[in-house]
Write a protein that holds these residues in place. Structure first.
Motif, PDB file in Angstrom:
ATOM      1  N   SER A  98       0.804  -1.185   0.004  1.00  0.00           N
ATOM      2  CA  SER A  98       0.084   0.020  -0.148  1.00  0.00           C
ATOM      3  C   SER A  98       0.829   1.279  -0.029  1.00  0.00           C
ATOM      4  CB  SER A  98      -1.013  -0.007   1.149  1.00  0.00           C
ATOM      5  OG  SER A  98      -1.732  -1.044   1.082  1.00  0.00           O
ATOM      6  N   LYS A  99       0.512   2.375  -0.774  1.00  0.00           N
ATOM      7  CA  LYS A  99       1.141   3.774  -0.894  1.00  0.00           C
ATOM      8  C   LYS A  99       0.255   4.654  -0.309  1.00  0.00           C
ATOM      9  CE  LYS A  99       3.596   6.904  -3.652  1.00  0.00           C
ATOM     10  NZ  LYS A  99       3.834   7.564  -5.073  1.00  0.00           N
ATOM     11  N   VAL A 100       0.816   5.133   0.928  1.00  0.00           N
ATOM     12  CA  VAL A 100      -0.107   5.889   1.786  1.00  0.00           C
ATOM     13  C   VAL A 100      -0.309   7.372   1.095  1.00  0.00           C
ATOM     14  CG1 VAL A 100      -0.065   7.253   3.726  1.00  0.00           C
ATOM     15  CG2 VAL A 100       0.731   5.045   3.732  1.00  0.00           C
ATOM     16  N   ASP A 101      -1.537   7.906   0.913  1.00  0.00           N
ATOM     17  CA  ASP A 101      -1.685   9.426   0.473  1.00  0.00           C
ATOM     18  C   ASP A 101      -1.546  10.331   1.290  1.00  0.00           C
ATOM     19  OD1 ASP A 101      -2.411   8.422  -2.685  1.00  0.00           O
ATOM     20  OD2 ASP A 101      -3.823   7.276  -1.329  1.00  0.00           O
ATOM     21  N   ALA A 102      -1.909  10.275   2.785  1.00  0.00           N
ATOM     22  CA  ALA A 102      -2.079  11.183   3.690  1.00  0.00           C
ATOM     23  C   ALA A 102      -1.802  10.372   5.153  1.00  0.00           C
ATOM     24  CB  ALA A 102      -3.361  11.899   3.663  1.00  0.00           C
ATOM     25  N   ALA A 188       3.253  13.727  -0.051  1.00  0.00           N
ATOM     26  CA  ALA A 188       4.090  14.456  -0.881  1.00  0.00           C
ATOM     27  C   ALA A 188       4.864  15.562   0.084  1.00  0.00           C
ATOM     28  CB  ALA A 188       3.312  15.195  -2.063  1.00  0.00           C
ATOM     29  N   CYS A 189       4.021  16.152   1.027  1.00  0.00           N
ATOM     30  CA  CYS A 189       4.654  17.261   1.769  1.00  0.00           C
ATOM     31  C   CYS A 189       5.810  16.680   2.681  1.00  0.00           C
ATOM     32  CB  CYS A 189       3.559  17.802   2.932  1.00  0.00           C
ATOM     33  SG  CYS A 189       2.750  19.148   1.949  1.00  0.00           S
ATOM     34  N   ARG A 193       8.541  17.422   0.027  1.00  0.00           N
ATOM     35  CA  ARG A 193       8.938  18.758   0.288  1.00  0.00           C
ATOM     36  C   ARG A 193       9.267  19.168   1.672  1.00  0.00           C
ATOM     37  NH1 ARG A 193       3.056  20.503  -1.162  1.00  0.00           N
ATOM     38  NH2 ARG A 193       2.892  18.748  -2.696  1.00  0.00           N
ATOM     39  N   GLN A 194       9.426  17.918   2.551  1.00  0.00           N
ATOM     40  CA  GLN A 194      10.089  17.947   3.675  1.00  0.00           C
ATOM     41  C   GLN A 194       9.627  19.065   4.791  1.00  0.00           C
ATOM     42  OE1 GLN A 194      12.849  17.850   1.145  1.00  0.00           O
ATOM     43  NE2 GLN A 194      12.091  15.563   1.201  1.00  0.00           N
TER      44      GLN A 194
END
Length: 255
Positions: A98-102, A188-189, A193-194
């Motif tokens: 599973s790839k986590v979205d949030a 992504a954040c 984007r750290q």
């Protein structure tokens, strides 16, 4: 959208021994966040990030997963939420397809936050195509910047001006993070984007009572009173703790 609930619960704390296991109405503090997370309709999975074997055992008794242990280097007073969340994401994705979205970051020190708050935050995140949703509460008017004073060593007030004459209803409404009790942030954040707060950051308002953050022993007493008053005197596990409750003071850094 795959949403991961993450409960951070390190073993050490500078002034409150074993704070995440501190008893609140006969249950470890972490149990209240566990109950809210497991009751949420918007979390696909809930895991705990801890460096401590006893906390891991209690978390499992509360119905939570502990699929990995946090390195001690990420469980210090100086450790921040960003590195804890990034580590959890990497570990979860390494262990599953599973790839986590949030990620929904839920600190155990906010025991009056409910499943409803979690669900509303995730719904806001989706509806607004947000990078981040953070829970906030209103700053009391008497603590707003318009009411603040600088006081010299001799007691003289410096910088008094016309803003101090504003009536309560004339002061602007201001908000502050309440822990935060709920933080929803995109993968992504965190990994690309750290940052925890992207350009599209939105606020979920909670009441002052719901926003109670456990920093000191008296906070546990007040939280207990509110939980009894609200009829919420139940949580997912009842294991006690070896730790005493007196003599606690706030800790700092990641939970």
């Amino acid at each position: 959208m795959y949403v991961l609930g993450l409960i951070p619960a390190r073993g050490g704390s500078k002034g409150i021994p074993r704070k995440n296991l501190a008893p609140l109405l006969g249950k470890p503090l972490i149990a209240w966040t566990a109950a809210a997370a497991l009751a949420s309709r918007r979390l696909d999975r809930v895991v705990v990030s801890t460096d401590d074997a006893e906390i891991a055992a209690v978390a499992r008794e509360c119905g939570l997963e502990v699929p990995f242990m946090r390195p001690g280097s990420m469980a210090r007073d100086q450790s921040g939420a960003l590195e804890v969340i990034a580590h959890a994401l990497q570990e979860i994705e390494r262990r599953s397809a599973s790839k986590v979205d949030a990620v929904v970051y839920l600190q155990p020190t906010s025991p009056l936050r409910t499943a409803g708050h979690i669900d509303r935050a995730v719904e806001m995140y989706a509806e607004k195509s947000a990078d981040t949703v953070v829970s906030v509460c209103r700053v009391p008017h008497n603590l707003a910047s318009e009411s603040q004073l600088s006081v010299a060593a001799d007691g003289r007030v410096a910088g008094a001006n016309a803003a101090l004459l504003l009536r309560r209803q004339d002061k602007p409404v201001r908000f502050a993070r309440n822990g935060p009790a709920v933080l929803v942030v995109s993968r992504a954040c965190v990994l690309e984007r750290q940052t925890l707060y992207g350009e599209r950051t939105f606020a979920l308002e909670m009441t002052a009572r719901e926003s109670m953050d456990i920093d000191a022993a008296e906070d546990l007493d007040l939280a207990e009173a509110w939980l009894r008053w609200s009829g919420r005197g139940r949580a997912g596990c009842t294991r006690g703790t070896r730790s005493g409750r007196r003599g606690r003071c706030p800790s700092s850094g990641a939970t």
